[in-house]
Design a protein around this motif. Sequence first.
Motif, PDB file in Angstrom:
ATOM      1  N   ILE A  19     -21.649   0.171 -14.576  1.00  0.00           N
ATOM      2  CA  ILE A  19     -23.230   0.268 -14.904  1.00  0.00           C
ATOM      3  C   ILE A  19     -23.456   0.377 -13.414  1.00  0.00           C
ATOM      4  CG2 ILE A  19     -24.709  -1.660 -15.591  1.00  0.00           C
ATOM      5  CD1 ILE A  19     -22.001  -2.529 -18.090  1.00  0.00           C
ATOM      6  N   VAL A  20     -23.697   0.124 -12.407  1.00  0.00           N
ATOM      7  CA  VAL A  20     -24.369  -0.265 -11.465  1.00  0.00           C
ATOM      8  C   VAL A  20     -24.498   1.319 -11.167  1.00  0.00           C
ATOM      9  CG1 VAL A  20     -22.105  -0.044 -10.014  1.00  0.00           C
ATOM     10  CG2 VAL A  20     -24.195  -1.205  -8.651  1.00  0.00           C
ATOM     11  N   GLY A  21     -26.075   1.077 -10.623  1.00  0.00           N
ATOM     12  CA  GLY A  21     -27.068   2.301 -10.166  1.00  0.00           C
ATOM     13  C   GLY A  21     -27.125   3.193 -11.254  1.00  0.00           C
ATOM     14  N   GLN A  22     -27.579   2.908 -12.619  1.00  0.00           N
ATOM     15  CA  GLN A  22     -27.662   3.318 -14.115  1.00  0.00           C
ATOM     16  C   GLN A  22     -29.316   3.296 -13.787  1.00  0.00           C
ATOM     17  OE1 GLN A  22     -26.206   5.966 -16.237  1.00  0.00           O
ATOM     18  NE2 GLN A  22     -24.196   5.299 -14.676  1.00  0.00           N
ATOM     19  N   GLN A  23     -30.318   4.372 -14.217  1.00  0.00           N
ATOM     20  CA  GLN A  23     -31.198   4.194 -13.891  1.00  0.00           C
ATOM     21  C   GLN A  23     -31.942   4.591 -15.695  1.00  0.00           C
ATOM     22  OE1 GLN A  23     -32.945   4.025 -11.295  1.00  0.00           O
ATOM     23  NE2 GLN A  23     -30.824   3.830 -10.546  1.00  0.00           N
ATOM     24  N   THR A  24     -31.153   4.668 -16.638  1.00  0.00           N
ATOM     25  CA  THR A  24     -31.567   4.695 -18.081  1.00  0.00           C
ATOM     26  C   THR A  24     -31.029   4.093 -19.031  1.00  0.00           C
ATOM     27  OG1 THR A  24     -29.588   5.467 -18.224  1.00  0.00           O
ATOM     28  CG2 THR A  24     -31.176   7.828 -18.008  1.00  0.00           C
ATOM     29  N   ILE A  67     -23.975  -4.932  -6.532  1.00  0.00           N
ATOM     30  CA  ILE A  67     -23.235  -5.575  -7.137  1.00  0.00           C
ATOM     31  C   ILE A  67     -23.790  -7.124  -6.601  1.00  0.00           C
ATOM     32  CG2 ILE A  67     -21.049  -5.826  -6.070  1.00  0.00           C
ATOM     33  CD1 ILE A  67     -19.908  -6.787  -8.743  1.00  0.00           C
ATOM     34  N   ASN A  68     -24.338  -8.268  -6.947  1.00  0.00           N
ATOM     35  CA  ASN A  68     -24.444  -9.018  -6.250  1.00  0.00           C
ATOM     36  C   ASN A  68     -23.824 -10.017  -5.795  1.00  0.00           C
ATOM     37  OD1 ASN A  68     -26.114 -11.765  -5.515  1.00  0.00           O
ATOM     38  ND2 ASN A  68     -27.406 -11.765  -7.417  1.00  0.00           N
ATOM     39  N   THR A  69     -23.922  -9.394  -4.710  1.00  0.00           N
ATOM     40  CA  THR A  69     -22.184 -10.426  -4.882  1.00  0.00           C
ATOM     41  C   THR A  69     -21.931 -11.786  -4.168  1.00  0.00           C
ATOM     42  OG1 THR A  69     -21.191  -8.319  -3.754  1.00  0.00           O
ATOM     43  CG2 THR A  69     -19.731 -10.146  -2.271  1.00  0.00           C
ATOM     44  N   ASN A  70     -23.004 -12.393  -3.135  1.00  0.00           N
ATOM     45  CA  ASN A  70     -22.471 -13.573  -3.242  1.00  0.00           C
ATOM     46  C   ASN A  70     -23.037 -14.391  -4.358  1.00  0.00           C
ATOM     47  OD1 ASN A  70     -23.010 -13.220  -0.310  1.00  0.00           O
ATOM     48  ND2 ASN A  70     -25.385 -13.345  -0.174  1.00  0.00           N
ATOM     49  N   ALA A  71     -24.116 -13.973  -5.692  1.00  0.00           N
ATOM     50  CA  ALA A  71     -23.743 -14.823  -6.878  1.00  0.00           C
ATOM     51  C   ALA A  71     -22.502 -14.739  -7.913  1.00  0.00           C
ATOM     52  CB  ALA A  71     -24.646 -13.951  -7.770  1.00  0.00           C
TER      53      ALA A  71
END
Length: 398
Positions: free
Chosen positions: A312-317, A342-346
Amino acid sequence: MNPSKLNNQKTNECSHCGYDKNPIEAKRCRKCGKPLNVVSIGENSKAVTQPKPKPVQDLLLTPWIVRSVFGLLFLFLSWLIYSLFITVSNVSNSDRLVGSGSSSNNADISPDLKLYNSIKDVPNVPEGTFNYGGGATFAALTARGLNDAIARAHPNFRLRYTLPREGKPGGRKGITMLLDSQLSLTLQGASLRDADYDMAKQRGFQLKQVPIALDMFVFFTHRDISIPGLSVNQLQDIYTGKITNWSQVGGPNLSIVPFSRDPKNSTLLSEFLGSKAEQVSSRVQFIIDYTDAIRKVASTPGGISFGGVGPIVGQQTIRPLAVARANTQEYIQPFIEDNKRINTNAVRDSTYPLTRRLFIVFRQDGTIDELAGYAFIQMLLSKEGQQIVEKAELVPIR
């Protein structure tokens, strides 16, 4: 000499020959010539013999010395037998683990996982072709160079992604194939169930799962759905049919169309709903895989779906959703840098509420597949392997 006078005279009795007429001052027996070691005999008294000094061998044979020696001997023999048993057992197990097509150094496998710096450092890697399957996250790892790195370091250790004979690939399907001996190892994003362990036991082996990364559930909608986010409770209400229109959560007056991976193939929906897994709404449409989910949501106004980070990461649609814990409005974004990372810290500090561990699962059956499972996990847990995990937009656990 007067006998009565003689009786009152003190004499020494020889302890060697019994001669009792030795004068008190005599040092040696006048009869046998041996040293005297008795006390004198006085008037109206019987001879009182001085105790002879005990020989060294008598002292060494006292009961407590004997018991101590036998105790030490028993402990030594017990240790010797135990050491011999462990040695024979290890050799037996090593021989048992060597399968056809494996080299002799495979016999040195240890069940304890160890951490290495590079994939090449991992020892006891068997030779052969090994089937793997399971979740789509493997595709992200492969795309980031995992299989290529393994091939360079251990060219005779070959991995082959294997599709199921029936149905679509996924975490649950991978476990089924593993139990049916179709795979050497598989990846899934949920812990094994008791039923999985029981089934393996019935078939004469055990299953082992080892976490290799952290992942998150990412929810995404059609790009026209513009809301600040949804809480976990609201998302669960969507998939159980309690919320059916986007206007109920601050969005447009538009029917919600939820999509999800089929529970027969994937654990995603049951993991997310937990105790509500039996309450899945009839409105939920099951899709084949992540590619199908993204395509369906992008082309369906009101569409929503979810999955792991990798596809899913980076998908623009599509539009990733921020998620809040329970029924709060403290929304946390799953991605940063324009949805490219990805929000690694979260994930690490658990402020993002929907995270999970990813596991490699393999059979402990005494075959070369068991060797392959241990080797593959140690490659992924090496520093080099964890760097590839990070490149695949997962959170390393090491």
